[in-house]
Scaffold this active site. Structure first.
Site, mmCIF file in Angstrom:
data_model
loop_
_atom_site.group_PDB
_atom_site.id
_atom_site.type_symbol
_atom_site.label_atom_id
_atom_site.label_comp_id
_atom_site.label_asym_id
_atom_site.label_seq_id
_atom_site.Cartn_x
_atom_site.Cartn_y
_atom_site.Cartn_z
ATOM 1 N N LYS A 65 47.379 27.555 24.510
ATOM 2 C CA LYS A 65 47.843 28.486 23.468
ATOM 3 C C LYS A 65 48.906 27.784 22.614
ATOM 4 O O LYS A 65 48.721 26.620 22.284
ATOM 5 C CB LYS A 65 48.327 29.794 24.110
ATOM 6 C CG LYS A 65 47.229 30.404 25.010
ATOM 7 C CD LYS A 65 47.530 31.786 25.489
ATOM 8 C CE LYS A 65 46.360 32.280 26.343
ATOM 9 N NZ LYS A 65 46.528 33.640 26.826
ATOM 10 N N GLU A 93 36.879 37.576 29.270
ATOM 11 C CA GLU A 93 38.332 37.708 29.358
ATOM 12 C C GLU A 93 38.718 39.155 29.027
ATOM 13 O O GLU A 93 38.941 39.486 27.849
ATOM 14 C CB GLU A 93 39.013 36.767 28.353
ATOM 15 C CG GLU A 93 38.868 35.305 28.689
ATOM 16 C CD GLU A 93 40.088 34.500 28.208
ATOM 17 O OE1 GLU A 93 40.662 33.790 29.019
ATOM 18 O OE2 GLU A 93 40.450 34.612 27.022
ATOM 19 N N HIS A 149 38.748 34.186 20.757
ATOM 20 C CA HIS A 149 39.745 34.596 21.754
ATOM 21 C C HIS A 149 40.377 35.928 21.334
ATOM 22 O O HIS A 149 40.602 36.167 20.147
ATOM 23 C CB HIS A 149 40.830 33.520 21.893
ATOM 24 C CG HIS A 149 41.681 33.715 23.108
ATOM 25 N ND1 HIS A 149 42.693 34.647 23.140
ATOM 26 C CD2 HIS A 149 41.640 33.138 24.330
ATOM 27 C CE1 HIS A 149 43.244 34.625 24.343
ATOM 28 N NE2 HIS A 149 42.632 33.715 25.084
ATOM 29 N N ASN A 203 43.769 26.653 28.453
ATOM 30 C CA ASN A 203 44.088 27.068 27.084
ATOM 31 C C ASN A 203 45.610 27.099 26.989
ATOM 32 O O ASN A 203 46.242 28.041 27.465
ATOM 33 C CB ASN A 203 43.487 28.459 26.813
ATOM 34 C CG ASN A 203 43.844 28.986 25.433
ATOM 35 O OD1 ASN A 203 44.434 28.254 24.617
ATOM 36 N ND2 ASN A 203 43.493 30.229 25.156
ATOM 37 N N GLU A 232 43.296 36.944 21.453
ATOM 38 C CA GLU A 232 44.571 36.836 20.725
ATOM 39 C C GLU A 232 44.333 36.550 19.242
ATOM 40 O O GLU A 232 45.207 36.801 18.408
ATOM 41 C CB GLU A 232 45.455 35.759 21.386
ATOM 42 C CG GLU A 232 46.041 36.286 22.687
ATOM 43 C CD GLU A 232 46.437 35.223 23.687
ATOM 44 O OE1 GLU A 232 46.487 34.031 23.331
ATOM 45 O OE2 GLU A 232 46.687 35.589 24.848
ATOM 46 N N GLY A 289 47.473 37.509 30.685
ATOM 47 C CA GLY A 289 48.931 37.395 30.710
ATOM 48 C C GLY A 289 49.637 38.577 31.359
ATOM 49 O O GLY A 289 50.847 38.736 31.214
ATOM 50 N N SER A 347 44.819 36.133 33.897
ATOM 51 C CA SER A 347 45.724 36.078 35.060
ATOM 52 C C SER A 347 45.139 35.278 36.229
ATOM 53 O O SER A 347 45.323 35.644 37.392
ATOM 54 C CB SER A 347 46.118 37.494 35.511
ATOM 55 O OG SER A 347 46.905 38.114 34.503
HETATM 56 P P1 13P Z 1 46.393 34.028 31.203
HETATM 57 O O1 13P Z 1 45.775 33.062 32.212
HETATM 58 O O2 13P Z 1 47.797 33.686 30.853
HETATM 59 O O3 13P Z 1 46.193 35.435 31.626
HETATM 60 O O4 13P Z 1 45.559 33.826 29.848
HETATM 61 C C1 13P Z 1 44.191 33.861 29.880
HETATM 62 C C2 13P Z 1 43.665 33.416 28.573
HETATM 63 O O5 13P Z 1 43.871 34.073 27.569
HETATM 64 C C3 13P Z 1 42.942 32.152 28.528
HETATM 65 O O6 13P Z 1 42.282 31.990 27.314
#
Ligand code: 13P
Length: 249
Positions: A11, A166, A93, A9, A95, A172, A212
């Site tokens: 992002k 997740e 997601h 992803n 976010e 992150g 992570s």
């Molecule tokens: P990270 O791997 O940066 O923690 O992000 C995970 C994520 O949100 C994947 O969709």
């Protein structure tokens, strides 16, 4: 042999088409592992710039709207993603939930995406407060109940359905979920989704982990936590790290 699913992803990265092309090519050229299904979800503007055809890599959207066309400024529809070559789409997601996406919207998006022939990757996961209050399972259960509400008729033609666990606090943060907690949640999600989908003909529910993930822990989520794949954020925009993750499985 069963293939593990490794999803990138990206992002809101990278900033230019040139960088996106380079990142894609580096990843493509570094894959030495045929036991994985690699899916890259770039920003939608780069979907046609990456030459995924005949690369062995599948592509997906990071989100979609709940209508296929119409007067909806700024939206990208499931049928547009499909037309651009996407096989997959991430839905729900954290976010996006954080900026106001509701369970009801996620449910609508899932239905339209499935109808358009896309394979959704439904994201669920609790926040840190919910984890501290011992409410992680309740939160995830509620998210699944709402997302999968009345979905039987549209899901009936799918042979599999992907759910990404997740935990929000692990995204992150450099603070990944323990392998034991991830395994526990994988079993819980399997069981809950199976109950919610009842006797629907979806043959397989695939639970994957995100939060992570890096080259040092990727393999253990598959072997110790019994996850069937990974959803990778930060480490997926570093070709060296992402290749190591793929090749470690
Ligand atoms: P990270 O791997 O940066 O923690 O992000 C995970 C994520 O949100 C994947 O969709």
């Amino acid at each position: 042999m069963k293939k593990n699913i490794i999803i990138a992803n990206w992002k809101c990265n990278p900033e230019t088409q040139e960088e996106a092309k380079r990142l894609f090519e580096e990843i493509k050229n570094g894959i030495e592992n045929s036991n994985t299904e690699v899916i890259i979800c770039p920003p939608v503007i780069f979907l046609t710039a990456v030459s995924f055809k005949e690369s062995g890599i599948k592509i997906g959207g990071q989100d979609c709207f709940w209508e296929n066309k119409g007067a909806f400024t700024g939206q990208i529809s499931p049928s547009m993603l499909k037309d651009a070559g996407c096989e997959y789409v991430i839905i729900g997601h954290s976010e996006r939930r954080k900026i106001g996406e509701t369970d009801e919207e996620i449910n609508k998006k899932l239905k339209v995406a499935l109808n358009a022939g896309l394979k959704p990757i439904l994201c669920v996961g609790e926040g840190s407060e919910e984890r501290e209050k011992n409410q992680a399972h309740d939160t995830v259960k509620k998210q699944l109940e709402n997302a999968l509400s009345n979905i039987e008729s549209v899901i009936k033609n799918s042979d599999s359905f992907i759910i990404a666990y997740e935990p929000v606090w692990a995204i992150g943060s450099g603070n990944p979920c323990s392998f034991e907690e991830a395994e526990d949640m994988s079993i819980f999600i399997q069981k809950t989704a199976r109950e919610l989908l009842g006797v629907s003909p979806v043959r397989k529910i695939i639970v994957i982990y995100g939060g992570s993930v890096d080259e040092s822990n990727a393999k253990d989520y598959i072997t110790k936590s019994k996850m069937e794949g990974l959803l990778v954020g930060g480490a997926s925009i570093n070709s060296e790290k992402f290749i190591k993750i793929i090749n470690s499985i």
